[in-house]
Design a protein around this motif. Structure first.
Motif, PDB file in Angstrom:
ATOM      1  N   ALA A  39      20.189   9.121  20.139  1.00 29.48           N
ATOM      2  CA  ALA A  39      18.838   9.515  20.516  1.00 29.48           C
ATOM      3  C   ALA A  39      18.433  10.789  19.788  1.00 29.48           C
ATOM      4  O   ALA A  39      17.296  10.916  19.324  1.00 29.48           O
ATOM      5  CB  ALA A  39      18.748   9.711  22.024  1.00 29.48           C
ATOM      6  N   ALA A  40      19.357  11.734  19.667  1.00 23.78           N
ATOM      7  CA  ALA A  40      19.064  12.979  18.953  1.00 23.78           C
ATOM      8  C   ALA A  40      18.823  12.697  17.474  1.00 23.78           C
ATOM      9  O   ALA A  40      17.926  13.292  16.864  1.00 23.78           O
ATOM     10  CB  ALA A  40      20.213  13.964  19.131  1.00 23.78           C
ATOM     11  N   ASP A  41      19.621  11.797  16.890  1.00 23.20           N
ATOM     12  CA  ASP A  41      19.427  11.441  15.485  1.00 23.20           C
ATOM     13  C   ASP A  41      18.077  10.774  15.264  1.00 23.20           C
ATOM     14  O   ASP A  41      17.385  11.053  14.290  1.00 23.20           O
ATOM     15  CB  ASP A  41      20.539  10.504  15.002  1.00 23.20           C
ATOM     16  CG  ASP A  41      21.862  11.215  14.808  1.00 23.20           C
ATOM     17  OD1 ASP A  41      21.874  12.463  14.807  1.00 23.20           O
ATOM     18  OD2 ASP A  41      22.892  10.522  14.673  1.00 23.20           O
ATOM     19  N   ALA A  42      17.708   9.887  16.178  1.00 22.06           N
ATOM     20  CA  ALA A  42      16.429   9.191  16.045  1.00 22.06           C
ATOM     21  C   ALA A  42      15.271  10.169  16.205  1.00 22.06           C
ATOM     22  O   ALA A  42      14.271  10.082  15.495  1.00 22.06           O
ATOM     23  CB  ALA A  42      16.333   8.071  17.076  1.00 22.06           C
ATOM     24  N   ALA A  43      15.396  11.125  17.125  1.00 20.78           N
ATOM     25  CA  ALA A  43      14.337  12.103  17.341  1.00 20.78           C
ATOM     26  C   ALA A  43      14.220  13.042  16.149  1.00 20.78           C
ATOM     27  O   ALA A  43      13.124  13.504  15.826  1.00 20.78           O
ATOM     28  CB  ALA A  43      14.616  12.899  18.610  1.00 20.78           C
ATOM     29  N   ALA A  44      15.316  13.318  15.484  1.00 24.03           N
ATOM     30  CA  ALA A  44      15.315  14.224  14.342  1.00 24.03           C
ATOM     31  C   ALA A  44      14.951  13.496  13.049  1.00 24.03           C
ATOM     32  O   ALA A  44      14.964  14.087  11.986  1.00 24.03           O
ATOM     33  CB  ALA A  44      16.679  14.883  14.201  1.00 24.03           C
ATOM     34  N   GLY A  45      14.644  12.216  13.145  1.00 19.54           N
ATOM     35  CA  GLY A  45      14.280  11.444  11.960  1.00 19.54           C
ATOM     36  C   GLY A  45      15.498  11.054  11.155  1.00 19.54           C
ATOM     37  O   GLY A  45      15.416  10.870   9.953  1.00 19.54           O
ATOM     38  N   GLY A  46      16.625  10.920  11.808  1.00 20.99           N
ATOM     39  CA  GLY A  46      17.885  10.572  11.138  1.00 20.99           C
ATOM     40  C   GLY A  46      17.903   9.102  10.770  1.00 20.99           C
ATOM     41  O   GLY A  46      16.879   8.483  10.503  1.00 20.99           O
ATOM     42  N   ALA A  47      19.080   8.552  10.770  1.00 19.83           N
ATOM     43  CA  ALA A  47      19.272   7.154  10.384  1.00 19.83           C
ATOM     44  C   ALA A  47      18.529   6.227  11.340  1.00 19.83           C
ATOM     45  O   ALA A  47      18.459   6.468  12.539  1.00 19.83           O
ATOM     46  CB  ALA A  47      20.767   6.819  10.393  1.00 19.83           C
ATOM     47  N   ALA A  48      17.991   5.188  10.784  1.00 21.05           N
ATOM     48  CA  ALA A  48      17.304   4.203  11.608  1.00 21.05           C
ATOM     49  C   ALA A  48      18.318   3.468  12.469  1.00 21.05           C
ATOM     50  O   ALA A  48      19.374   3.087  12.005  1.00 21.05           O
ATOM     51  CB  ALA A  48      16.553   3.213  10.718  1.00 21.05           C
ATOM     52  N   VAL A  49      17.968   3.293  13.723  1.00 14.46           N
ATOM     53  CA  VAL A  49      18.880   2.610  14.642  1.00 14.46           C
ATOM     54  C   VAL A  49      18.194   1.329  15.094  1.00 14.46           C
ATOM     55  O   VAL A  49      17.074   1.346  15.566  1.00 14.46           O
ATOM     56  CB  VAL A  49      19.213   3.501  15.852  1.00 14.46           C
ATOM     57  CG1 VAL A  49      20.091   2.757  16.823  1.00 14.46           C
ATOM     58  CG2 VAL A  49      19.872   4.785  15.398  1.00 14.46           C
TER      59      VAL A  49
END
Length: 91
Positions: A43-53
């Motif tokens: 969730a943190a990665d998705a919020a930070a614009g990280g890898a697409a999940v």
């Protein structure tokens, strides 16, 4: 008259079962804790614009060489064998 050895085996079996159940509960707790951590990280990665999940799995990265450039596709086996024969190598 009861067999004392049978009673001893039954008591040992009960102790073993309770230990097995305790181990299983510890494993379930650990799995739940790790799942929560993974979901929070995703969730943190998705919020930070990280890898697409998608569907709970991170996006697959393309294979690259050590230099960071995409790898070239290797020649087919028949092409490689033909090259080896043209160059005079025994095969």
């Amino acid at each position: 008259m009861a067999d004392p050895h049978k009673e001893k085996r039954e008591r040992a079996g009960i102790r073993a079962m309770s230990q097995h159940e305790a181990d299983a509960q510890l494993l379930r707790d650990k799995t739940a804790r790790l799942r929560e951590l993974r979901l929070a990280r995703e969730a943190a990665d998705a919020a930070a614009g990280g890898a697409a999940v998608a569907n709970g799995h991170a996006a697959i990265k393309k294979k690259t060489g050590k230099s960071g450039k995409p790898r070239e596709k290797a020649p087919s086996l028949s092409d490689w064998l033909a090259t080896q024969q043209k160059e005079g190598r025994r095969g």
